[in-house]
Design a protein around this motif. Structure first.
Motif, PDB file in Angstrom:
ATOM      1  N   PRO A 111     -65.378 -66.313  -9.535  1.00  0.00           N
ATOM      2  CA  PRO A 111     -65.677 -67.663  -9.011  1.00  0.00           C
ATOM      3  C   PRO A 111     -65.127 -67.905  -7.594  1.00  0.00           C
ATOM      4  O   PRO A 111     -65.859 -68.449  -6.762  1.00  0.00           O
ATOM      5  CB  PRO A 111     -65.039 -68.607 -10.043  1.00  0.00           C
ATOM      6  N   PRO A 112     -63.882 -67.469  -7.286  1.00  0.00           N
ATOM      7  CA  PRO A 112     -63.428 -67.659  -5.901  1.00  0.00           C
ATOM      8  C   PRO A 112     -64.272 -66.904  -4.865  1.00  0.00           C
ATOM      9  O   PRO A 112     -64.511 -67.418  -3.772  1.00  0.00           O
ATOM     10  CB  PRO A 112     -61.989 -67.141  -5.906  1.00  0.00           C
ATOM     11  N   ILE A 113     -64.727 -65.704  -5.201  1.00  0.00           N
ATOM     12  CA  ILE A 113     -65.576 -64.958  -4.264  1.00  0.00           C
ATOM     13  C   ILE A 113     -66.857 -65.737  -4.001  1.00  0.00           C
ATOM     14  O   ILE A 113     -67.279 -65.898  -2.846  1.00  0.00           O
ATOM     15  CB  ILE A 113     -65.876 -63.534  -4.778  1.00  0.00           C
ATOM     16  N   VAL A 114     -67.483 -66.235  -5.053  1.00  0.00           N
ATOM     17  CA  VAL A 114     -68.721 -67.013  -4.898  1.00  0.00           C
ATOM     18  C   VAL A 114     -68.443 -68.249  -4.036  1.00  0.00           C
ATOM     19  O   VAL A 114     -69.182 -68.539  -3.091  1.00  0.00           O
ATOM     20  CB  VAL A 114     -69.297 -67.412  -6.281  1.00  0.00           C
ATOM     21  N   TRP A 115     -67.391 -68.974  -4.344  1.00  0.00           N
ATOM     22  CA  TRP A 115     -67.045 -70.193  -3.592  1.00  0.00           C
ATOM     23  C   TRP A 115     -66.777 -69.861  -2.123  1.00  0.00           C
ATOM     24  O   TRP A 115     -67.253 -70.568  -1.220  1.00  0.00           O
ATOM     25  CB  TRP A 115     -65.833 -70.880  -4.224  1.00  0.00           C
ATOM     26  N   LEU A 116     -66.018 -68.787  -1.874  1.00  0.00           N
ATOM     27  CA  LEU A 116     -65.710 -68.403  -0.494  1.00  0.00           C
ATOM     28  C   LEU A 116     -66.981 -68.018   0.270  1.00  0.00           C
ATOM     29  O   LEU A 116     -67.120 -68.362   1.450  1.00  0.00           O
ATOM     30  CB  LEU A 116     -64.705 -67.246  -0.478  1.00  0.00           C
ATOM     31  N   LEU A 117     -67.894 -67.347  -0.382  1.00  0.00           N
ATOM     32  CA  LEU A 117     -69.158 -67.004   0.277  1.00  0.00           C
ATOM     33  C   LEU A 117     -69.965 -68.258   0.597  1.00  0.00           C
ATOM     34  O   LEU A 117     -70.503 -68.398   1.701  1.00  0.00           O
ATOM     35  CB  LEU A 117     -69.983 -66.070  -0.608  1.00  0.00           C
TER      36      LEU A 117
ATOM     37  N   ALA B   2     -63.101 -59.117  -2.623  1.00  0.00           N
ATOM     38  CA  ALA B   2     -64.009 -58.059  -3.077  1.00  0.00           C
ATOM     39  C   ALA B   2     -63.335 -56.693  -2.986  1.00  0.00           C
ATOM     40  O   ALA B   2     -63.509 -55.846  -3.870  1.00  0.00           O
ATOM     41  CB  ALA B   2     -65.298 -58.085  -2.261  1.00  0.00           C
ATOM     42  N   VAL B   3     -62.551 -56.467  -1.938  1.00  0.00           N
ATOM     43  CA  VAL B   3     -61.810 -55.207  -1.810  1.00  0.00           C
ATOM     44  C   VAL B   3     -60.778 -55.112  -2.935  1.00  0.00           C
ATOM     45  O   VAL B   3     -60.627 -54.062  -3.572  1.00  0.00           O
ATOM     46  CB  VAL B   3     -61.154 -55.087  -0.420  1.00  0.00           C
TER      47      VAL B   3
ATOM     48  N   VAL C  87     -60.684 -52.092  -5.629  1.00  0.00           N
ATOM     49  CA  VAL C  87     -59.486 -51.265  -5.811  1.00  0.00           C
ATOM     50  C   VAL C  87     -58.968 -51.396  -7.242  1.00  0.00           C
ATOM     51  O   VAL C  87     -58.576 -50.406  -7.869  1.00  0.00           O
ATOM     52  CB  VAL C  87     -58.406 -51.637  -4.772  1.00  0.00           C
ATOM     53  N   SER C  88     -58.990 -52.604  -7.788  1.00  0.00           N
ATOM     54  CA  SER C  88     -58.510 -52.789  -9.163  1.00  0.00           C
ATOM     55  C   SER C  88     -59.397 -52.045 -10.159  1.00  0.00           C
ATOM     56  O   SER C  88     -58.913 -51.524 -11.163  1.00  0.00           O
ATOM     57  CB  SER C  88     -58.420 -54.272  -9.517  1.00  0.00           C
TER      58      SER C  88
ATOM     59  N   LEU D 118     -73.390 -51.668  -0.856  1.00  0.00           N
ATOM     60  CA  LEU D 118     -74.255 -52.645  -0.192  1.00  0.00           C
ATOM     61  C   LEU D 118     -73.557 -54.000  -0.096  1.00  0.00           C
ATOM     62  O   LEU D 118     -73.579 -54.638   0.962  1.00  0.00           O
ATOM     63  CB  LEU D 118     -75.588 -52.781  -0.929  1.00  0.00           C
ATOM     64  N   VAL D 119     -72.933 -54.443  -1.173  1.00  0.00           N
ATOM     65  CA  VAL D 119     -72.213 -55.726  -1.133  1.00  0.00           C
ATOM     66  C   VAL D 119     -71.101 -55.663  -0.097  1.00  0.00           C
ATOM     67  O   VAL D 119     -70.946 -56.575   0.723  1.00  0.00           O
ATOM     68  CB  VAL D 119     -71.644 -56.095  -2.522  1.00  0.00           C
ATOM     69  N   TRP D 120     -70.311 -54.599  -0.112  1.00  0.00           N
ATOM     70  CA  TRP D 120     -69.225 -54.482   0.861  1.00  0.00           C
ATOM     71  C   TRP D 120     -69.769 -54.438   2.289  1.00  0.00           C
ATOM     72  O   TRP D 120     -69.190 -55.047   3.187  1.00  0.00           O
ATOM     73  CB  TRP D 120     -68.393 -53.237   0.574  1.00  0.00           C
ATOM     74  N   PHE D 121     -70.862 -53.731   2.508  1.00  0.00           N
ATOM     75  CA  PHE D 121     -71.465 -53.653   3.837  1.00  0.00           C
ATOM     76  C   PHE D 121     -71.829 -55.061   4.328  1.00  0.00           C
ATOM     77  O   PHE D 121     -71.514 -55.433   5.455  1.00  0.00           O
ATOM     78  CB  PHE D 121     -72.713 -52.758   3.799  1.00  0.00           C
TER      79      PHE D 121
END
Length: 193
Positions: A19-25, A37-38, A42-43, A133-136
């Protein structure tokens, strides 16, 4: 102190950051979204390595680790689609692939036999391509100059891999279902005589 819970804790952490990733985007905080995302990537590597290295695999982890991965990928793809960063046809193909695999796995489990999830090498490469692709896109959105042509190439690579792995899974599991059906039929014939 038993440390075997660490891989499952990392999996939970990966689910919590979705949820935080979605909100930040959605709010344009791309650098923070990239950082989370990194962390998630890594996790994922770390929990898999720990589980294998120390034999800390669990039934819970076997179910929720891929679920956490799918949750993160689907949320990322849908959000990047909403932002116009990924084409909707690609998102539809990725979701269709996963739905066919999940529904097919459920049908196989309920109608044929219990099984353990066995990702193929091609499927592992597919997952790598989807994550890359997401990381790119996140790296580009965070302000790093990356060529748009590379993103187009990655989109097509993910599409081809999604299609190939979908066909591969349908082929493998259909073949197994046919063998189990034949074996059951042969057993029934043997018991009738």
């Amino acid at each position: 102190m038993n440390l075997s819970f660490i891989p499952n804790l990392l999996t939970i952490g990966r689910m919590v950051v979705v949820p935080p990733i979605v909100w930040l985007l959605l709010t344009g905080e791309y650098q923070w979204a990239l950082a989370l995302a990194v962390f998630a990537g890594v996790s994922d590597l770390l929990d898999g390595w720990l589980a294998r290295r120390f034999s800390w695999q669990s039934r819970w982890g076997g179910i929720f680790d891929p679920l956490a991965d799918k949750l993160l990928m689907m949320a990322s793809y849908l959000t990047l689609g909403w932002l116009g960063e990924l084409p909707w046809w690609l998102i539809g193909l990725v979701i269709l692939r996963d739905l066919v695999i999940v529904v097919g796995g459920y049908v196989y489990y309920t109608r044929f036999e219990r099984f353990e999830a066995e990702p193929t090498q091609l499927s592992r490469f597919n997952t790598f391509c989807q994550v890359f692709l997401v990381w790119f896109v996140l790296v580009r959105l965070a302000g790093f100059p990356l060529p748009p042509e590379a993103q187009i190439g990655l989109v097509w690579l993910v599409a081809v891999m999604a299609f190939l792995t979908l066909v591969q899974y349908v082929w493998i599991w259909s073949g197994r279902a046919v063998r189990v059906s034949r074996s059951r039929r042969d057993d029934d014939r043997g018991s009738d005589s």
